[in-house]
Every structure is written in structure tokens, then in C-alpha cells.
Scaffold this motif. Sequence first.
Motif, PDB file in Angstrom:
ATOM      1  N   GLU A   1       0.819  -1.212   0.000  1.00 24.86           N
ATOM      2  CA  GLU A   1       0.000   0.000   0.000  1.00 24.86           C
ATOM      3  C   GLU A   1       0.853   1.263   0.000  1.00 24.86           C
ATOM      4  OE1 GLU A   1      -2.638  -0.336   3.312  1.00 24.86           O
ATOM      5  OE2 GLU A   1      -3.712  -2.049   2.453  1.00 24.86           O
TER       6      GLU A   1
ATOM      7  N   ARG B   1       2.719   1.261  -3.845  1.00 13.19           N
ATOM      8  CA  ARG B   1       1.935   1.410  -5.081  1.00 13.19           C
ATOM      9  C   ARG B   1       1.768   2.868  -5.535  1.00 13.19           C
ATOM     10  NH1 ARG B   1      -1.619  -3.686  -4.567  1.00 13.19           N
ATOM     11  NH2 ARG B   1      -0.894  -4.850  -6.395  1.00 13.19           N
TER      12      ARG B   1
ATOM     13  N   THR C   1       3.910 -19.452  -4.725  1.00 15.11           N
ATOM     14  CA  THR C   1       3.556 -18.047  -4.935  1.00 15.11           C
ATOM     15  C   THR C   1       2.058 -17.784  -4.760  1.00 15.11           C
ATOM     16  OG1 THR C   1       3.278 -18.371  -7.330  1.00 15.11           O
ATOM     17  CG2 THR C   1       5.474 -17.764  -6.532  1.00 15.11           C
ATOM     18  N   LYS C   2       1.233 -18.831  -4.741  1.00 15.90           N
ATOM     19  CA  LYS C   2      -0.220 -18.634  -4.617  1.00 15.90           C
ATOM     20  C   LYS C   2      -0.582 -17.961  -3.296  1.00 15.90           C
ATOM     21  CE  LYS C   2      -1.465 -22.566  -7.567  1.00 15.90           C
ATOM     22  NZ  LYS C   2      -2.104 -23.910  -7.622  1.00 15.90           N
TER      23      LYS C   2
ATOM     24  N   TYR D   1       0.518 -15.432  -2.102  1.00 15.25           N
ATOM     25  CA  TYR D   1       0.561 -13.985  -2.242  1.00 15.25           C
ATOM     26  C   TYR D   1      -0.385 -13.475  -3.328  1.00 15.25           C
ATOM     27  CZ  TYR D   1       4.889 -14.489   0.457  1.00 15.25           C
ATOM     28  OH  TYR D   1       5.807 -14.786   1.430  1.00 15.25           O
ATOM     29  N   ALA D   2      -1.298 -14.318  -3.768  1.00 17.20           N
ATOM     30  CA  ALA D   2      -2.181 -13.953  -4.886  1.00 17.20           C
ATOM     31  C   ALA D   2      -3.017 -12.717  -4.589  1.00 17.20           C
ATOM     32  CB  ALA D   2      -3.081 -15.132  -5.239  1.00 17.20           C
ATOM     33  N   GLN D   3      -3.379 -12.525  -3.331  1.00 20.14           N
ATOM     34  CA  GLN D   3      -4.255 -11.402  -2.963  1.00 20.14           C
ATOM     35  C   GLN D   3      -3.630 -10.046  -3.265  1.00 20.14           C
ATOM     36  OE1 GLN D   3      -4.411 -10.599   1.445  1.00 20.14           O
ATOM     37  NE2 GLN D   3      -3.177 -12.475   1.575  1.00 20.14           N
ATOM     38  N   PHE D   4      -2.319  -9.992  -3.450  1.00 21.69           N
ATOM     39  CA  PHE D   4      -1.651  -8.708  -3.657  1.00 21.69           C
ATOM     40  C   PHE D   4      -1.530  -8.314  -5.133  1.00 21.69           C
ATOM     41  CE2 PHE D   4      -0.133 -10.486   0.357  1.00 21.69           C
ATOM     42  CZ  PHE D   4      -0.533  -9.480   1.220  1.00 21.69           C
ATOM     43  N   ASN D   5      -1.914  -9.229  -6.017  1.00 22.61           N
ATOM     44  CA  ASN D   5      -1.947  -8.927  -7.454  1.00 22.61           C
ATOM     45  C   ASN D   5      -0.620  -8.353  -7.965  1.00 22.61           C
ATOM     46  OD1 ASN D   5      -4.721  -9.699  -7.825  1.00 22.61           O
ATOM     47  ND2 ASN D   5      -5.291  -7.802  -6.794  1.00 22.61           N
ATOM     48  N   LEU D   6       0.457  -9.028  -7.614  1.00 15.87           N
ATOM     49  CA  LEU D   6       1.786  -8.606  -8.051  1.00 15.87           C
ATOM     50  C   LEU D   6       2.464  -9.737  -8.821  1.00 15.87           C
ATOM     51  CD1 LEU D   6       3.201  -6.960  -4.783  1.00 15.87           C
ATOM     52  CD2 LEU D   6       2.514  -5.763  -6.861  1.00 15.87           C
ATOM     53  N   PRO D   7       3.259  -9.401  -9.829  1.00 17.74           N
ATOM     54  CA  PRO D   7       4.106 -10.440 -10.419  1.00 17.74           C
ATOM     55  C   PRO D   7       5.121 -10.908  -9.388  1.00 17.74           C
ATOM     56  CG  PRO D   7       4.730  -8.265 -11.240  1.00 17.74           C
ATOM     57  CD  PRO D   7       3.482  -8.076 -10.445  1.00 17.74           C
TER      58      PRO D   7
END
Length: 218
Positions: free
Chosen positions: A41, A44, A58-59, A61-67
Motif C-alpha cells: 500500500e 503502489r 507463490t499462490k 501472495y495472490a491477494q496482492f496482485n503482483l508479479p
Amino acid sequence: MLNKDKVLGVILAGGQARRMGGADKPLTEISGKPLLAYVVERLRPQLPHLLLNANGDTKRYAQFNLPVQEDIVPDFAGPLAGVLSAMAYARAFQPQVTHVITVAADTPFYPSEYIDRMLSSVDEANTLACASYKGRTQPVFGLWSVDLHNELHRALVEEDIHKVDLFTARYGVADVNFDEMSFNPFFNVNRIEDVAEGEALLAAHVAYEALAVTHHDK
């Protein structure tokens, strides 16, 4: 100042969190929110291009929508491995990027003006920059030229260099200090015991930023 479109913001989360008893440190919560959420936050609004350096599944950390880019060298080789991996990612997927700038995934209160001040610090004499507070350098808060990719790879793989300052000592490094802040903005959560201190600092941090906004608006 460097063009922000040519800078990749990298959140370093590739460590093993040994002092957290193996817990997933970036997902450790302060006041009901993961450390990584605070970090993302804050970053960004400062940069258009972001990357998470993390190992394992890596799943989570999916909630953060980052590569997500894992380390390209084995055995959890430390923050330099994360920097190298980010440079490799930039060269492969964002060739316009000339620099990567790093923040730690367990440091939720780093300065909101961190990016601008770091990007303003590099010149011909200093190709790298490192943040500091009260005379103490913060090696994982750095600005790195992607042109150093091959030299960093050689230092890690062939010379077995893992400490950030041992590598950066070879180059001109700008010191960007944040001494004016009333508390250490680079406080990081290393142990379970640090969570309570982090929650207390969160209240102080919110008050500090509110005061800064009020002063700016006058």
C-alpha cells in the motif's frame, strides 16, 4: 531525478524467516493486516512498476496482485539474490527499466517519500544509493542500476559474496538519510516479539503522517 517508468520497485520477501520460527513473515499480521499489505500500500502510489521477490508457493501472495519472481540462484542466498533476480526479471520482461529499487517485506513503516528521495540521489559519482537512519545504513533499502547484473551475478556465484555492503563498497553509493523522522521508519518485524512493538509503532506512525499532512497544508 530518474524517470519512474524506468524504475522497478521490488519487495524483497525471499528469506527463510528463521527468527520467526519458520512462519510466513510477510503474512504476519499487525493490527489485523499482513505486513506485506502495509508495504504494498505504501509502494503502489510511489511507482508504476512493482515486483515481489519470493520463494516457494507463490499462490499464498495472490491477494496482492503482483508479479512474483523467485531467486534465480539456489539456497536462499540473501537479499543480493533478490536484487539479482529482479534485475533478471527487468531485463527479460521490462527492458525499459534501468534501475531497481528495493524495500523489505517486513518493514511496514518506511517513508512515503522514500522513492522520490532515492531517485534524486544518484549521479555520475554515485551509481547506487542506500537509505540510512541515524547513522545506520539500511542495506535492503537500495537503488540499483540494472547494468550491474553481470557483476552482481559473478559476485554471488563465483565469489560467494552475500553481504550487501561488501558488494556495494566497490561502487559509489549515495547515502540517503531519513534522520528527521521522530522514530525509526525502517523498523522491521524479525521475531514474534516484534509484533507488539509494531502495533505500538503503527499508532505513532499514523499520528506522525497526519501531522506531516497538516503541516504541508498550511
